[in-house]
Design an enzyme around this catalytic site. Structure first.
Site, PDB file in Angstrom:
ATOM      1  CG  ASP A  70      12.481  -1.349  -5.850  1.00  0.00           C
ATOM      2  OD1 ASP A  70      13.141  -0.785  -4.961  1.00  0.00           O
ATOM      3  OD2 ASP A  70      11.371  -0.938  -6.236  1.00  0.00           O
ATOM      4  CB  SER A 120      10.807   3.103  -5.645  1.00  0.00           C
ATOM      5  OG  SER A 120      11.653   2.324  -4.851  1.00  0.00           O
ATOM      6  CG  HIS A 181       4.972  -0.771  -5.492  1.00  0.00           C
ATOM      7  ND1 HIS A 181       6.312  -0.938  -5.227  1.00  0.00           N
ATOM      8  CD2 HIS A 181       4.397  -0.434  -4.310  1.00  0.00           C
ATOM      9  CE1 HIS A 181       6.530  -0.729  -3.933  1.00  0.00           C
ATOM     10  NE2 HIS A 181       5.382  -0.424  -3.363  1.00  0.00           N
ATOM     11  CB  THR A 183       9.348   0.213 -10.326  1.00  0.00           C
ATOM     12  OG1 THR A 183      10.276   0.520  -9.283  1.00  0.00           O
ATOM     13  CG2 THR A 183      10.108  -0.107 -11.603  1.00  0.00           C
ATOM     14  CD  GLU A 247      -4.369 -16.794  -5.518  1.00  0.00           C
ATOM     15  OE1 GLU A 247      -3.515 -17.693  -5.381  1.00  0.00           O
ATOM     16  OE2 GLU A 247      -4.095 -15.660  -5.987  1.00  0.00           O
ATOM     17  CG  PHE A 292       0.162 -13.819 -11.878  1.00  0.00           C
ATOM     18  CD1 PHE A 292      -0.603 -14.701 -12.626  1.00  0.00           C
ATOM     19  CD2 PHE A 292       1.076 -13.006 -12.535  1.00  0.00           C
ATOM     20  CE1 PHE A 292      -0.451 -14.783 -14.002  1.00  0.00           C
ATOM     21  CE2 PHE A 292       1.247 -13.077 -13.903  1.00  0.00           C
ATOM     22  CZ  PHE A 292       0.476 -13.962 -14.655  1.00  0.00           C
ATOM     23  CD  GLU A 293      -0.392 -14.027  -4.573  1.00  0.00           C
ATOM     24  OE1 GLU A 293      -1.127 -13.590  -3.654  1.00  0.00           O
ATOM     25  OE2 GLU A 293      -0.236 -15.249  -4.772  1.00  0.00           O
ATOM     26  CD  GLU A 338       9.787  -3.075  -9.475  1.00  0.00           C
ATOM     27  OE1 GLU A 338      10.208  -2.309  -8.578  1.00  0.00           O
ATOM     28  OE2 GLU A 338       8.575  -3.236  -9.729  1.00  0.00           O
ATOM     29  CG  HIS A 467      15.138   3.616  -0.191  1.00  0.00           C
ATOM     30  ND1 HIS A 467      14.286   4.328  -1.010  1.00  0.00           N
ATOM     31  CD2 HIS A 467      14.511   2.425   0.026  1.00  0.00           C
ATOM     32  CE1 HIS A 467      13.214   3.614  -1.274  1.00  0.00           C
ATOM     33  NE2 HIS A 467      13.320   2.446  -0.655  1.00  0.00           N
TER      34      HIS A 467
END
Length: 563
Positions: A70, A120, A181, A183, A247, A292-293, A338, A467
């Site tokens: 990206d 994107s 997101h 992508t 978490e 994971f987040e 990605e 961009h």
């Protein structure tokens, strides 16, 4: 006896040539050897010889892996190459990255149908769904307008992930961003607004539902058939705002519809840390989601620093995915991988983050190549590396060879400003937050340009760097990689991948087996037949990088001994 001596001489010559070729193509720590014209002549000869050895691979691609960097424009590839070489204590400029060892190279035009400089979302729609669209839209054609639900009704377009599923392939999506997101979303969702990731009332709510739209998170967990493997970040979009994150207990989900999507709709297993991923039994057919987040995943530089962190790297997720799919029945797979935070580093004008993310992205590509080679399926796998768009990122300043890519041009007369006579930053951006950056000797001397918090100077003021509108590279290796050459429209990438694999609209193209007869057994037979029919030299990745030099030398020495 004479023939034996001649053969020994030829073999010794080959050993010498292998040593020379490896030295010429390897990253260098100084440039003294480059003073000789013979060095450059030999490098050119080897380059030509390598190209002459190439043969087009026209097998049916059993597997397709799309690596998406990206924000990885051409300047990022070049600066990232230097950064990776310098991380290995080399000069950097002559280093050869994993993606640069691919056999074919082209350029992709990234514009959206309504935007000169793209985003994107619409670019992902192009290279995944095969059609260009309006800025900010995902998985819909050009009739859909951003934030307008009713305009998107009936405008849905399917992606190569769906085409692969229709062909009976396993499919997976891996990202270092939120899994919802732009992508990754374009592989499974249809929405007129990339920001509709969650039913959070603020950006998406009951009005959009009544108009016939669904948030991206909901579309992911209810996708039919389910996606076999999902790895990334973004847990927040899947849980109600009354539930604490697993978490980070002080953070809650973002949903205001009181839905716990993973508990209610996801038909497979769920994990949220690397320990759980490593304990997963490879090859199980039950769908697996790993988030994971809470938000995006960490920058790789930070992930390494934080000892208590238990997130996998992009390379580790890539290895897990390939091992997982190849442990299953070998009917083939599609993977979207990605490196999403190259883009984030650029938006913040933090080049250390951006370039280190590029390095890890390239490491993941190398991990994939090595694993596929070990499993004997590299030549049956189409690998494509590209970007969605570029950034207004640049580097220069007449810096000396081997200069720290993150630092200043050296203090020679050509490397200082002829206006204020101070060193020139090697990296700068066309716009961004660090607009009126100080230009005095004391300030410049105080900067740690190697820091992840260092902001590069920018030419124009903007809260976030934007961009770029320039074309982006497309690297390809494997079956039908020769389709990815020249300057191409971005949407053709999806079509070329599908053509190579006999998916989607290209299921019945000339050379493809009938979809009705395409089973694991017949696919293997077809692949074997194609291999026998071609009977050509392997289209390996870079003739002089494919095997370890020591292995080659030992092989030749063993031959000499037996002679």
């Amino acid at each position: 006896m004479v023939n034996r001596i001649k053969l020994q001489g030829v073999l010794l010559l080959n050993i010498c040539l292998l040593i020379i070729s490896n030295f010429v193509n390897a990253g260098r720590t100084d440039w003294s050897v480059e003073k000789s014209a013979a060095f450059w002549n030999e490098q050119a000869r080897l380059s030509i010889e390598e190209i002459l050895q190439r043969r087009d691979n026209t097998r049916i691609a059993k597997n397709v892996i799309l690596f998406l960097g990206d924000g990885m424009g051409v300047p990022t590839v070049t600066a990232g190459r230097i950064r990776k070489g310098q991380m290995k204590n080399q000069l950097g400029e002559d280093y050869v990255t994993e993606m640069e060892q691919f056999q074919h190279l082209g350029l992709s035009k990234t514009y959206n149908i309504d935007a000169q400089t793209p985003d994107s979302a619409a670019t992902a729609t192009a290279y995944l769904c095969g059609v260009k669209a309006q800025l900010g839209t995902i998985g819909v054609d050009g009739r859909a307008k951003r934030q307008n639900c009713t305009s998107s009704i009936g405008a849905n377009v399917s992606s190569i992930l769906s085409w692969a599923q229709q062909a009976g392939k396993k499919v997976g999506v891996i990202t270092t961003t939120r899994i919802t997101h732009a992508t990754p979303a374009a592989s499974y969702a249809h929405t007129p607004d990339r920001d509709w990731e969650s039913f959070n009332t603020k950006t998406f709510g009951i009005k959009q539902v009544e108009d016939g739209c669904r948030d991206i998170s909901y579309q992911l967990v209810t996708h039919k058939p389910p996606i076999d493997l999902i790895l990334g970040g973004g847990r927040r979009s899947f849980y109600p705002n009354s539930i604490s994150d697993v978490e980070y207990p002080t953070l809650n989900g973002t949903r205001t519809d009181n839905r716990s999507l993973i508990d209610e709709y996801w038909p497979g297993s769920f994990i949220w840390n690397k320990k759980q991923m490593n304990k997963t039994i490879l090859g199980t057919t039950k769908p697996l989601m790993g988030l994971f987040e809470y938000n995006h995943m960490l920058y790789e530089t930070d992930r390494i620093k934080i000892k208590e962190n238990d997130d996998p790297s992009l390379s580790e997720m890539t290895k897990f995915a390939i091992d997982h799919f190849l442990t299953m029945e070998r009917n083939g797979f599609f993977l979207l991988i990605e490196g999403g935070k190259i883009d984030h580093g650029h938006h913040d004008t933090k080049p250390r983050y951006a370039l280190d993310e590029y390095v890890e992205f390239d490491n993941a590509i190398g991990q994939a190549k090595q694993l596929l080679k070990e499993k004997g399926v590299l030549d049956d796998t189409l690998l494509v590396v590209t970007a969605d768009h570029s950034h207004v990122f640049t580097f220069g300043g007449y810096s000396n060879r081997g200069s720290n890519i993150l630092g200043f041009a050296s203090s020679e007369s050509l490397n200082v400003s002829d206006i204020d006579h101070l060193p020139i930053n090697i990296i700068a951006y066309g716009n961004g937050p660090n607009y009126r950056s100080n230009r005095n000797a004391t300030y410049l001397a105080s900067l740690n340009t190697n820091s992840t918090e260092y902001l590069s100077p920018t030419a124009q003021p903007n809260q976030d760097e934007t961009h770029g509108g320039d074309d982006v590279p497309v690297f390809a290796h494997g079956p039908w990689s020769h389709l990815f050459i020249g300057t191409m429209e971005q949407h053709t990438i999806a079509h070329k991948m599908a053509y190579a694999a006999c998916w989607g609209a290209y299921t019945n193209r000339n050379g493809c087996p009938s979809l009705a007869n395409r089973t694991p057994a017949t696919t293997a037979t077809t692949t074997a037949a194609a291999r026998a029919a071609t009977a050509r030299p392997s289209s390996g990745i870079n003739l002089f990088h494919q095997f370890n030099l020591i292995e080659k030398i030992l092989s030749f020495l063993l031959i000499l001994i037996f002679i």
